[in-house]
Scaffold this motif. Structure first.
Motif, PDB file in Angstrom:
ATOM      1  N   ARG A   1      50.044  20.242  24.152  1.00 24.90           N
ATOM      2  CA  ARG A   1      51.040  20.795  23.212  1.00 24.90           C
ATOM      3  C   ARG A   1      52.419  19.531  22.260  1.00 24.90           C
ATOM      4  O   ARG A   1      52.996  19.511  21.629  1.00 24.90           O
ATOM      5  CB  ARG A   1      52.841  21.954  24.373  1.00 24.90           C
ATOM      6  N   HIS A   2      52.148  18.814  23.742  1.00 27.89           N
ATOM      7  CA  HIS A   2      53.625  17.341  23.224  1.00 27.89           C
ATOM      8  C   HIS A   2      52.181  16.736  22.807  1.00 27.89           C
ATOM      9  O   HIS A   2      52.950  15.776  21.550  1.00 27.89           O
ATOM     10  CB  HIS A   2      53.992  16.814  24.782  1.00 27.89           C
ATOM     11  N   GLU A   3      50.998  16.999  23.047  1.00 29.81           N
ATOM     12  CA  GLU A   3      50.142  15.694  21.668  1.00 29.81           C
ATOM     13  C   GLU A   3      50.132  16.543  21.217  1.00 29.81           C
ATOM     14  O   GLU A   3      49.861  15.512  19.433  1.00 29.81           O
ATOM     15  CB  GLU A   3      48.940  15.850  22.716  1.00 29.81           C
ATOM     16  N   LEU A   4      50.001  18.023  20.723  1.00 32.16           N
ATOM     17  CA  LEU A   4      50.143  19.198  19.423  1.00 32.16           C
ATOM     18  C   LEU A   4      51.234  17.945  18.498  1.00 32.16           C
ATOM     19  O   LEU A   4      51.234  17.661  16.784  1.00 32.16           O
ATOM     20  CB  LEU A   4      50.053  19.555  19.022  1.00 32.16           C
ATOM     21  N   VAL A   5      52.555  17.718  18.922  1.00 33.82           N
ATOM     22  CA  VAL A   5      54.033  17.728  18.460  1.00 33.82           C
ATOM     23  C   VAL A   5      53.954  16.312  18.258  1.00 33.82           C
ATOM     24  O   VAL A   5      54.435  16.049  16.651  1.00 33.82           O
ATOM     25  CB  VAL A   5      55.257  17.860  19.268  1.00 33.82           C
ATOM     26  N   ARG A   6      53.361  15.295  18.471  1.00 32.43           N
ATOM     27  CA  ARG A   6      53.182  14.450  18.180  1.00 32.43           C
ATOM     28  C   ARG A   6      52.456  13.952  16.617  1.00 32.43           C
ATOM     29  O   ARG A   6      52.761  13.148  16.389  1.00 32.43           O
ATOM     30  CB  ARG A   6      53.216  12.516  19.143  1.00 32.43           C
ATOM     31  N   LEU A   7      51.699  14.336  16.975  1.00 31.35           N
ATOM     32  CA  LEU A   7      50.525  14.576  16.276  1.00 31.35           C
ATOM     33  C   LEU A   7      50.572  14.774  14.735  1.00 31.35           C
ATOM     34  O   LEU A   7      50.571  14.412  13.922  1.00 31.35           O
ATOM     35  CB  LEU A   7      48.868  14.616  16.089  1.00 31.35           C
TER      36      LEU A   7
ATOM     37  N   ALA B   1      60.386  16.963  20.806  1.00 26.43           N
ATOM     38  CA  ALA B   1      60.030  17.394  18.798  1.00 26.43           C
ATOM     39  C   ALA B   1      61.593  16.391  18.618  1.00 26.43           C
ATOM     40  O   ALA B   1      60.967  15.541  17.422  1.00 26.43           O
ATOM     41  CB  ALA B   1      60.484  18.206  18.905  1.00 26.43           C
ATOM     42  N   LYS B   2      61.853  16.168  19.559  1.00 28.59           N
ATOM     43  CA  LYS B   2      63.395  14.904  18.922  1.00 28.59           C
ATOM     44  C   LYS B   2      62.985  13.843  18.418  1.00 28.59           C
ATOM     45  O   LYS B   2      63.071  13.142  17.136  1.00 28.59           O
ATOM     46  CB  LYS B   2      64.511  15.246  19.418  1.00 28.59           C
TER      47      LYS B   2
ATOM     48  N   GLU C   1      59.706  13.004  17.620  1.00 25.08           N
ATOM     49  CA  GLU C   1      58.863  12.944  16.520  1.00 25.08           C
ATOM     50  C   GLU C   1      58.933  12.869  15.837  1.00 25.08           C
ATOM     51  O   GLU C   1      58.885  13.269  14.500  1.00 25.08           O
ATOM     52  CB  GLU C   1      57.651  13.770  17.341  1.00 25.08           C
ATOM     53  N   GLY C   2      61.092  13.593  15.441  1.00 24.75           N
ATOM     54  CA  GLY C   2      60.612  13.862  13.563  1.00 24.75           C
ATOM     55  C   GLY C   2      60.612  15.654  13.213  1.00 24.75           C
ATOM     56  O   GLY C   2      61.085  15.442  12.400  1.00 24.75           O
ATOM     57  N   ALA C   3      60.877  16.239  14.492  1.00 28.12           N
ATOM     58  CA  ALA C   3      60.710  17.856  13.766  1.00 28.12           C
ATOM     59  C   ALA C   3      62.366  17.834  14.001  1.00 28.12           C
ATOM     60  O   ALA C   3      63.412  17.192  13.808  1.00 28.12           O
ATOM     61  CB  ALA C   3      60.704  18.359  15.524  1.00 28.12           C
ATOM     62  N   ALA C   4      62.187  18.967  12.980  1.00 28.48           N
ATOM     63  CA  ALA C   4      63.953  19.116  11.813  1.00 28.48           C
ATOM     64  C   ALA C   4      64.458  20.778  12.875  1.00 28.48           C
ATOM     65  O   ALA C   4      65.884  20.260  13.115  1.00 28.48           O
ATOM     66  CB  ALA C   4      63.727  20.265  10.240  1.00 28.48           C
TER      67      ALA C   4
ATOM     68  N   PRO D   1      68.140  19.287  21.977  1.00 29.57           N
ATOM     69  CA  PRO D   1      68.567  17.843  20.948  1.00 29.57           C
ATOM     70  C   PRO D   1      69.002  17.815  19.381  1.00 29.57           C
ATOM     71  O   PRO D   1      68.770  17.266  18.408  1.00 29.57           O
ATOM     72  CB  PRO D   1      67.673  16.718  21.139  1.00 29.57           C
ATOM     73  N   LEU D   2      68.012  19.582  19.009  1.00 29.74           N
ATOM     74  CA  LEU D   2      67.896  20.377  17.631  1.00 29.74           C
ATOM     75  C   LEU D   2      68.437  21.448  17.784  1.00 29.74           C
ATOM     76  O   LEU D   2      68.945  21.922  18.365  1.00 29.74           O
ATOM     77  CB  LEU D   2      66.190  19.693  17.825  1.00 29.74           C
ATOM     78  N   PRO D   3      68.828  21.725  16.285  1.00 26.03           N
ATOM     79  CA  PRO D   3      69.473  23.183  15.745  1.00 26.03           C
ATOM     80  C   PRO D   3      68.172  24.433  16.466  1.00 26.03           C
ATOM     81  O   PRO D   3      66.842  23.420  16.676  1.00 26.03           O
ATOM     82  CB  PRO D   3      69.331  23.355  14.757  1.00 26.03           C
ATOM     83  N   LEU D   4      68.744  25.079  16.975  1.00 23.81           N
ATOM     84  CA  LEU D   4      67.447  26.065  17.537  1.00 23.81           C
ATOM     85  C   LEU D   4      67.128  27.362  16.363  1.00 23.81           C
ATOM     86  O   LEU D   4      68.815  27.957  16.061  1.00 23.81           O
ATOM     87  CB  LEU D   4      67.917  26.388  18.943  1.00 23.81           C
TER      88      LEU D   4
END
Length: 326
Positions: free
Chosen positions: A77-83, A113-114, A116-119, A148-151
């Motif tokens: 899961r973490h790898e998919l977020v990064r990629l 997610a935060k 790696e730049g997710a919104a 750390p991000l909106p939900l």
């Protein structure tokens, strides 16, 4: 991978009332391309992302139900977020599903997610204990203090056995950290009640999951769809959204009929509760985009159903081509 940022469309706007990011449009729940049980199909992932982005989608939602999130290891899961975030490279917002029975794991994934730049992140209720609505409110209050991000809230009662009731949504929407809801209940009465209840909060985004009702919900005030079919035919779904948004009923009927053909011919093969997901992954494999490997306990279509899928996909592709979507 395409790097043309000049063609990037405005994907979400900032509300002037509560400074919440406002999401609209088609945000596909991306499948997770796999080569083996714990190995991402990296080339397939890149092709899939470019395929959807070139089709005009407005965002990407990873690690949802369509992404087989609960079947994937935490490492994957973490790898998919990064990629995904690296490949998207800021072309549009990435939303990350963090649903889990352990809040600690949800928060860990949100932190990745935060980084790696997710919104934004998306969380359904934890799916083991049958929480009451006051407990559900307390759960989300606890999460947002740590995130750390909106939900986005995620209403998925068929899988979680819990409905996020409209009054609960209304209560939670008062927190600036909670910016919207994705509803996968397929309950029009529930969703229309939400639209009515939230009409005084235009900065709170309301998305519907089932694509069979996306157009009508947008016509009635929804902000868009989180539709699995946009993995395969992104332009079809973005054009249907645009037609619904502008009230072009004739065009809505024309495009919606193809969506229903996809639903009946690609998602209903065999006698499986997972036929929807098998259909999407199988179609993407037949289109040469990515592998159709599925994480346990699910398995891809066997030869007989795959042959039927190929015939149905060809008919749908011909019809999509006839529409000359631009």
């Amino acid at each position: 991978m395409a790097q043309n940022h000049a063609v990037t469309v405005l994907l979400y706007t900032m509300s002037t009332t509560m400074n919440k990011p406002k999401f609209q449009g088609i945000i596909p729940p991306m499948i997770t391309p796999l080569l083996e049980e714990d190995q991402i199909d990296i080339l397939g992932l890149e092709r899939l992302l470019d395929h959807m982005i070139s089709g005009g989608i407005h965002g990407i939602f990873i690690l949802g139900t369509t992404g087989e999130s609960t079947s994937l290891s935490y490492r994957l899961r973490h790898e998919l977020v990064r990629l995904t975030c690296k490949m998207v490279n800021g072309r549009l917002p990435v939303l990350v599903g963090i649903t889990d029975t352990a809040a600690t794991e949800s928060i860990r994934l949100a932190n990745t997610a935060k980084e790696e730049g997710a919104a934004a992140v998306v969380a359904a209720p934890p799916y083991y204990f049958n929480l009451g609505q006051p407990e559900l409110i307390e759960y989300y209050e606890y999460l947002i203090r740590k995130l750390p991000l909106p939900l986005f809230l995620y209403n998925m009662p068929s899988h979680t056995k819990i409905i996020i009731e409209p009054n609960t949504v209304k209560t939670l929407s008062n927190y600036k950290e909670i910016i919207g809801l994705k509803d996968s209940s397929a309950n029009n009465a529930y969703f229309n009640n939400l639209v009515h209840k939230m009409k005084d909060q235009p900065d709170f985004s309301l998305f519907v999951g089932p694509e069979e009702i996306m157009a009508e919900t947008v016509l009635l005030g929804a902000d868009g769809g989180v539709n699995g079919g946009a993995n395969m035919f992104p332009k079809l779904y973005t054009k249907l959204y645009e037609a619904a948004k502008t009230g072009d009923i004739t065009r809505v009927k024309e495009l919606h009929s193809v969506v229903m053909q996809i639903s009946s011919q690609l998602y209903s093969l065999g006698h499986y509760g997972s036929s929807y997901l098998k259909g999407i992954k199988g179609a993407l494999s037949l289109m040469g985009i990515c592998s159709d490997y599925m994480a346990s306990p699910l398995h891809r279509f066997r030869a007989e159903d795959r042959e039927k899928l190929a015939c149905n996909l060809q008919r749908i592709q011909e019809r999509v081509d006839q529409l000359q979507l631009r």
